[in-house]
Design an enzyme around this catalytic site. Structure first.
Site, PDB file in Angstrom:
ATOM      1  N   GLY A  15      30.102  58.087  41.738  1.00 32.52           N
ATOM      2  CA  GLY A  15      30.761  58.451  40.875  1.00 32.52           C
ATOM      3  C   GLY A  15      30.646  59.018  39.656  1.00 32.52           C
ATOM      4  O   GLY A  15      29.643  57.609  38.570  1.00 32.52           O
ATOM      5  N   ARG A  76      25.461  60.871  47.100  1.00 34.05           N
ATOM      6  CA  ARG A  76      25.586  59.794  47.474  1.00 34.05           C
ATOM      7  C   ARG A  76      24.332  60.317  48.570  1.00 34.05           C
ATOM      8  O   ARG A  76      24.042  61.381  48.936  1.00 34.05           O
ATOM      9  CB  ARG A  76      26.696  59.795  49.014  1.00 34.05           C
ATOM     10  CG  ARG A  76      27.709  59.910  48.416  1.00 34.05           C
ATOM     11  CD  ARG A  76      28.658  58.356  47.137  1.00 34.05           C
ATOM     12  NE  ARG A  76      29.410  58.690  46.330  1.00 34.05           N
ATOM     13  CZ  ARG A  76      29.988  57.328  45.970  1.00 34.05           C
ATOM     14  NH1 ARG A  76      29.158  56.831  45.695  1.00 34.05           N
ATOM     15  NH2 ARG A  76      31.236  57.668  45.435  1.00 34.05           N
ATOM     16  N   ASP A 107      27.711  49.380  41.583  1.00 32.16           N
ATOM     17  CA  ASP A 107      28.243  48.177  42.298  1.00 32.16           C
ATOM     18  C   ASP A 107      26.627  49.479  43.324  1.00 32.16           C
ATOM     19  O   ASP A 107      25.458  48.476  43.641  1.00 32.16           O
ATOM     20  CB  ASP A 107      28.557  47.728  42.571  1.00 32.16           C
ATOM     21  CG  ASP A 107      30.290  48.832  44.039  1.00 32.16           C
ATOM     22  OD1 ASP A 107      29.751  49.514  43.692  1.00 32.16           O
ATOM     23  OD2 ASP A 107      31.164  47.723  44.059  1.00 32.16           O
ATOM     24  N   THR A 130      31.269  53.827  35.364  1.00 30.17           N
ATOM     25  CA  THR A 130      32.899  53.696  36.379  1.00 30.17           C
ATOM     26  C   THR A 130      33.739  53.957  35.900  1.00 30.17           C
ATOM     27  O   THR A 130      34.070  52.718  34.748  1.00 30.17           O
ATOM     28  CB  THR A 130      31.603  53.020  36.955  1.00 30.17           C
ATOM     29  OG1 THR A 130      33.506  52.912  38.073  1.00 30.17           O
ATOM     30  CG2 THR A 130      31.886  51.439  37.244  1.00 30.17           C
ATOM     31  N   ASP A 132      36.281  52.459  36.302  1.00 25.88           N
ATOM     32  CA  ASP A 132      37.385  51.703  37.388  1.00 25.88           C
ATOM     33  C   ASP A 132      37.818  49.905  36.932  1.00 25.88           C
ATOM     34  O   ASP A 132      38.220  49.388  37.300  1.00 25.88           O
ATOM     35  CB  ASP A 132      37.026  50.917  38.636  1.00 25.88           C
ATOM     36  CG  ASP A 132      37.798  52.598  39.646  1.00 25.88           C
ATOM     37  OD1 ASP A 132      38.631  53.178  39.455  1.00 25.88           O
ATOM     38  OD2 ASP A 132      37.037  52.719  41.013  1.00 25.88           O
ATOM     39  N   ASP A 134      35.360  48.314  36.775  1.00 26.25           N
ATOM     40  CA  ASP A 134      35.009  46.657  37.957  1.00 26.25           C
ATOM     41  C   ASP A 134      33.600  46.280  38.276  1.00 26.25           C
ATOM     42  O   ASP A 134      33.500  45.527  39.437  1.00 26.25           O
ATOM     43  CB  ASP A 134      35.508  47.227  39.468  1.00 26.25           C
ATOM     44  CG  ASP A 134      34.735  48.495  39.782  1.00 26.25           C
ATOM     45  OD1 ASP A 134      34.479  48.971  39.178  1.00 26.25           O
ATOM     46  OD2 ASP A 134      35.456  48.714  41.018  1.00 26.25           O
ATOM     47  N   ARG A 176      41.024  51.231  43.315  1.00 29.51           N
ATOM     48  CA  ARG A 176      40.886  51.691  44.783  1.00 29.51           C
ATOM     49  C   ARG A 176      41.123  49.917  44.884  1.00 29.51           C
ATOM     50  O   ARG A 176      42.047  48.701  45.769  1.00 29.51           O
ATOM     51  CB  ARG A 176      40.063  51.541  45.082  1.00 29.51           C
ATOM     52  CG  ARG A 176      40.457  51.222  46.914  1.00 29.51           C
ATOM     53  CD  ARG A 176      39.616  52.406  47.986  1.00 29.51           C
ATOM     54  NE  ARG A 176      39.865  53.695  48.459  1.00 29.51           N
ATOM     55  CZ  ARG A 176      39.057  54.359  47.415  1.00 29.51           C
ATOM     56  NH1 ARG A 176      37.997  53.942  46.281  1.00 29.51           N
ATOM     57  NH2 ARG A 176      39.735  55.755  47.614  1.00 29.51           N
TER      58      ARG A 176
END
Length: 328
Positions: A15, A76, A107, A130, A132, A134, A176
């Site tokens: 992303g 992707r 990741d 990213t 997020d 995360d 998420r």
């Protein structure tokens, strides 16, 4: 400087996030500063397999530091997950005389880079991009700060409508598997409740919190919901449940979606990307490989890629306590 590194390839994968272009710029200009060639690899691992390369120099990356998204595009790649695909990627890189890679992504990107390094001994460095936040091994990923500011601005505007019509708004934000965005913007935007995957509030407690808000005189409320929250199947189920149990509320849902990924990167993300890009390239010159560049205690540090992938970024417990106090 290591004599082995004469040409570095840089790519973005997964992303997109604000700050990726600033990181590309930093990698390219650090290479130029050290008189090392740099090649942009388009469309991530897919472009690597197809040999979609373009030589880049300091002038190639002018006027991109302020742009969101990624000029190198992202895609992707199912093919790269196969041994044959990775072998073709290696063949393309060696044919182009590329000696090392800087991978900008999350990741999934790092897992691909790690496997590639294990199979071919190809030097790789990762930069976390990213929204997020995360990824283990860094307090901030590229795009996270920008996303926070984008979401807070959106919620401020939603609150204007909520207040005007005495409405309850559920605002769903990205996250998420991690509630970093929801927790921070919830506090920053003054939300009445924050729902994140790491803490199962429960439907009864949510109703109780909303009732307390109503009793305290609040005529409107904002509830920030991370998309991975465990209370309901989705934010619309939460809306239906509250409407059934609190008929006094006019409930609305706003799903912010991919607008959170876009926009011009914040000053923080631009500076962080610049610092990370320099560290990634110069670490390769020092003979280091299979690391991710991260920010720890405001210092640029290296974390082994396997730890970055396998480790879990923890939610800030102090912020959880602050949110409990602020939503009183």
């Amino acid at each position: 400087m290591s004599k082995k590194i004469k040409k570095i390839g840089v790519f973005t994968s997964g992303g997109d996030s604000p700050g990726m272009n600033a990181a590309i710029r930093s990698v390219v200009r650090t290479c130029a500063f050290h008189n090392v060639e740099c090649v942009g690899i388009y469309r991530g691992y897919e472009g690597m397999i197809e040999g979609d390369f373009k030589a880049m120099n300091a002038r190639s990356v002018k006027d991109i530091i302020n742009k969101g998204g990624t000029v190198l595009k992202s895609a992707r790649s199912k093919t790269f997950r196969t041994a044959e695909g990775r072998k073709e990627a290696y063949k393309q890189l060696t044919s182009a005389n590329i000696d090392a890679l800087v991978a900008i992504g999350g990741d999934g990107t790092f897992t691909g880079a790690m496997v590639f390094n294990q199979e071919f001994g190809f030097p790789v460095m990762g930069i976390p991009g990213t929204i997020d936040n995360d990824i283990f091994g860094t307090s901030h990923t590229l795009g996270y700060d920008t996303a926070l500011n984008t979401v807070v601005e959106a919620i401020d505007k939603i609150r204007d409508t909520a207040s005007s019509h005495n409405r309850l708004f559920f605002v769903e934000v990205m996250g998420r598997d991690a509630g970093h965005i929801a927790l921070n913007v919830g506090i920053g935007a003054g939300a009445e409740e924050i729902l994140i995957p790491e803490e199962d509030l429960g439907l009864d407690r949510l109703l109780e919190s909303l009732r307390r808000s109503k009793q305290s005189g609040k005529s409107s409320s904002i509830v920030v919901v991370a998309e991975g929250d465990k209370i309901g199947k989705n934010v619309f189920e939460l809306k239906d449940y509250v409407e059934e149990n609190m008929i006094e509320y006019d409930v609305r849902v706003s799903v912010l979606g991919h607008m959170q990924r876009g926009g011009s990167p914040s000053c923080f993300d631009r500076v962080l990307a610049s610092r990370m890009g320099v560290k990634a390239v110069e670490s390769l010159f020092e003979g280091k490989t299979n690391y991710m560049v991260g920010l720890l205690s405001d210092k640029i540090a290296l974390t082994p890629l396997d730890k970055a992938v396998k480790g879990k970024s923890e939610i800030n417990m102090e912020l959880l306590r602050v949110s409990d106090i602020m939503t009183t």
